[in-house]
Motif scaffolding. Sequence first.
Motif, PDB file in Angstrom:
ATOM      1  N   ASN A  36       0.808  -1.223   0.000  1.00  0.00           N
ATOM      2  CA  ASN A  36       0.000   0.000   0.000  1.00  0.00           C
ATOM      3  C   ASN A  36       0.837   1.268   0.000  1.00  0.00           C
ATOM      4  OD1 ASN A  36      -2.414  -1.475   0.050  1.00  0.00           O
ATOM      5  ND2 ASN A  36      -2.237  -1.745   2.247  1.00  0.00           N
ATOM      6  N   ASP A  37       2.121   1.139  -0.269  1.00  0.00           N
ATOM      7  CA  ASP A  37       3.013   2.292  -0.325  1.00  0.00           C
ATOM      8  C   ASP A  37       2.534   3.247  -1.416  1.00  0.00           C
ATOM      9  OD1 ASP A  37       5.154   4.026  -0.122  1.00  0.00           O
ATOM     10  OD2 ASP A  37       6.677   2.547  -0.634  1.00  0.00           O
ATOM     11  N   ASP A  38       2.605   4.538  -1.159  1.00  0.00           N
ATOM     12  CA  ASP A  38       2.175   5.541  -2.136  1.00  0.00           C
ATOM     13  C   ASP A  38       3.260   5.888  -3.149  1.00  0.00           C
ATOM     14  OD1 ASP A  38      -0.409   5.796  -1.196  1.00  0.00           O
ATOM     15  OD2 ASP A  38       0.085   7.427   0.174  1.00  0.00           O
ATOM     16  N   PHE A  39       4.380   5.182  -3.107  1.00  0.00           N
ATOM     17  CA  PHE A  39       5.484   5.499  -3.998  1.00  0.00           C
ATOM     18  C   PHE A  39       6.070   4.258  -4.649  1.00  0.00           C
ATOM     19  CE2 PHE A  39       5.419   8.786  -0.730  1.00  0.00           C
ATOM     20  CZ  PHE A  39       5.344   9.925  -1.512  1.00  0.00           C
ATOM     21  N   TYR A  40       6.517   4.443  -5.900  1.00  0.00           N
ATOM     22  CA  TYR A  40       7.392   3.484  -6.568  1.00  0.00           C
ATOM     23  C   TYR A  40       8.808   4.039  -6.410  1.00  0.00           C
ATOM     24  CZ  TYR A  40       3.219   1.907  -9.158  1.00  0.00           C
ATOM     25  OH  TYR A  40       1.983   1.433  -9.522  1.00  0.00           O
ATOM     26  N   TYR A  41       9.773   3.159  -6.284  1.00  0.00           N
ATOM     27  CA  TYR A  41      11.178   3.567  -6.182  1.00  0.00           C
ATOM     28  C   TYR A  41      11.970   2.889  -7.285  1.00  0.00           C
ATOM     29  CZ  TYR A  41       9.918   4.851  -1.386  1.00  0.00           C
ATOM     30  OH  TYR A  41       9.324   5.410  -0.280  1.00  0.00           O
ATOM     31  N   ARG A  42      13.039   3.550  -7.726  1.00  0.00           N
ATOM     32  CA  ARG A  42      13.995   2.916  -8.623  1.00  0.00           C
ATOM     33  C   ARG A  42      15.317   3.670  -8.506  1.00  0.00           C
ATOM     34  NH1 ARG A  42      13.236   4.539 -14.939  1.00  0.00           N
ATOM     35  NH2 ARG A  42      13.221   6.767 -14.566  1.00  0.00           N
ATOM     36  N   ALA A  43      16.391   2.935  -8.728  1.00  0.00           N
ATOM     37  CA  ALA A  43      17.717   3.537  -8.646  1.00  0.00           C
ATOM     38  C   ALA A  43      17.969   4.393  -9.876  1.00  0.00           C
ATOM     39  CB  ALA A  43      18.779   2.453  -8.528  1.00  0.00           C
ATOM     40  N   VAL A  44      18.665   5.501  -9.664  1.00  0.00           N
ATOM     41  CA  VAL A  44      19.073   6.368 -10.763  1.00  0.00           C
ATOM     42  C   VAL A  44      20.587   6.526 -10.692  1.00  0.00           C
ATOM     43  CG1 VAL A  44      16.883   7.581 -11.008  1.00  0.00           C
ATOM     44  CG2 VAL A  44      18.557   8.435  -9.393  1.00  0.00           C
ATOM     45  N   PRO A  45      21.224   6.761 -11.829  1.00  0.00           N
ATOM     46  CA  PRO A  45      22.688   6.876 -11.836  1.00  0.00           C
ATOM     47  C   PRO A  45      23.188   8.020 -10.951  1.00  0.00           C
ATOM     48  CG  PRO A  45      21.827   6.705 -14.068  1.00  0.00           C
ATOM     49  CD  PRO A  45      20.648   6.886 -13.163  1.00  0.00           C
ATOM     50  N   CYS A  46      24.311   7.764 -10.340  1.00  0.00           N
ATOM     51  CA  CYS A  46      24.955   8.775  -9.503  1.00  0.00           C
ATOM     52  C   CYS A  46      26.413   8.865  -9.950  1.00  0.00           C
ATOM     53  CB  CYS A  46      24.868   8.372  -8.034  1.00  0.00           C
ATOM     54  SG  CYS A  46      25.559   9.596  -6.929  1.00  0.00           S
ATOM     55  N   SER A  47      26.892  10.077 -10.157  1.00  0.00           N
ATOM     56  CA  SER A  47      28.232  10.252 -10.725  1.00  0.00           C
ATOM     57  C   SER A  47      29.330  10.341  -9.666  1.00  0.00           C
ATOM     58  CB  SER A  47      28.256  11.508 -11.599  1.00  0.00           C
ATOM     59  OG  SER A  47      27.932  12.639 -10.816  1.00  0.00           O
ATOM     60  N   GLN A  48      29.024  10.021  -8.440  1.00  0.00           N
ATOM     61  CA  GLN A  48      30.048  10.073  -7.404  1.00  0.00           C
ATOM     62  C   GLN A  48      30.090   8.756  -6.632  1.00  0.00           C
ATOM     63  OE1 GLN A  48      27.561  13.064  -4.956  1.00  0.00           O
ATOM     64  NE2 GLN A  48      29.041  12.271  -3.517  1.00  0.00           N
ATOM     65  N   TYR A  49      31.142   8.557  -5.904  1.00  0.00           N
ATOM     66  CA  TYR A  49      31.283   7.350  -5.097  1.00  0.00           C
ATOM     67  C   TYR A  49      30.276   7.387  -3.953  1.00  0.00           C
ATOM     68  CZ  TYR A  49      32.940   4.162  -1.562  1.00  0.00           C
ATOM     69  OH  TYR A  49      32.991   3.169  -0.623  1.00  0.00           O
ATOM     70  N   LEU A  50      29.608   6.265  -3.739  1.00  0.00           N
ATOM     71  CA  LEU A  50      28.680   6.128  -2.619  1.00  0.00           C
ATOM     72  C   LEU A  50      29.095   4.929  -1.773  1.00  0.00           C
ATOM     73  CD1 LEU A  50      25.227   6.577  -4.422  1.00  0.00           C
ATOM     74  CD2 LEU A  50      26.445   8.260  -3.044  1.00  0.00           C
ATOM     75  N   PRO A  51      28.879   4.974  -0.485  1.00  0.00           N
ATOM     76  CA  PRO A  51      29.125   3.786   0.344  1.00  0.00           C
ATOM     77  C   PRO A  51      28.282   2.620  -0.171  1.00  0.00           C
ATOM     78  CG  PRO A  51      28.710   5.715   1.718  1.00  0.00           C
ATOM     79  CD  PRO A  51      28.424   6.123   0.299  1.00  0.00           C
ATOM     80  N   ASP A  52      28.689   1.406   0.134  1.00  0.00           N
ATOM     81  CA  ASP A  52      28.000   0.209  -0.357  1.00  0.00           C
ATOM     82  C   ASP A  52      26.538   0.143   0.069  1.00  0.00           C
ATOM     83  OD1 ASP A  52      30.259  -0.615  -1.655  1.00  0.00           O
ATOM     84  OD2 ASP A  52      30.905  -1.980  -0.058  1.00  0.00           O
ATOM     85  N   ASP A  53      26.204   0.737   1.201  1.00  0.00           N
ATOM     86  CA  ASP A  53      24.835   0.648   1.712  1.00  0.00           C
ATOM     87  C   ASP A  53      23.986   1.885   1.411  1.00  0.00           C
ATOM     88  OD1 ASP A  53      26.200   2.318   3.417  1.00  0.00           O
ATOM     89  OD2 ASP A  53      25.305   1.510   5.245  1.00  0.00           O
ATOM     90  N   VAL A  54      24.437   2.730   0.481  1.00  0.00           N
ATOM     91  CA  VAL A  54      23.693   3.942   0.107  1.00  0.00           C
ATOM     92  C   VAL A  54      23.435   3.925  -1.398  1.00  0.00           C
ATOM     93  CG1 VAL A  54      23.763   6.466  -0.006  1.00  0.00           C
ATOM     94  CG2 VAL A  54      24.653   5.293   2.011  1.00  0.00           C
TER      95      VAL A  54
END
Length: 181
Positions: A36-54
């Motif tokens: 019943n979540d009011d949102f769909y989520y999807r990953a989008v490209p990020c041009s910088q380094y992110l920690p493994d859990d972000v």
Amino acid sequence: MRKVFNGSTYGTIKCKNLDELQKAIISGGYFKRTPNDDFYYRAVPCSQYLPDDVVLLERRCTTSKTTYCTFFYKIEKDEKEKIYSGESLENVILKNVEDWAKEIKPNTMTAFHGKRYKSFINAIPNEFLCKNKFFDKLKSSLKKGFIKRFGDNFKNENVQNFVKACEKVINDKQKEIKEKF
């Protein structure tokens, strides 16, 4: 505007099926946190380094194709929560259509505190709309919901006209998808 990770996240996505979430993130597929979540989520490209859990996620409203924003989210394993993606998300969408049919107001075509049915159908991600037989499944779910709602009155002429108006929304979306793809 380009998002820059400064070490803080908007929120946390917790799930026990972390492998399914990672698969959705890598493929760019949509997922939901709850049925019943009011949102769909999807990953989008990020041009910088992110920690493994972000991860940088686009969060899009389930009743508006144009209402979306991007935030950094932390990903955590949690045995209580489950995310829905791929086939399980498709089943959630079909169940939501059935629920709309049980709750929709004929005069306004709204349900669930004024949310518009047409907007809900239009906001379904294209990854599902482009699937073979998905529109047939949508119509079947709609009919199941109406049968549960109207019971013996399902064959009534006024009810059938209302059902046809709701099916027209699906047919119009199907026509739009065929023209686009």
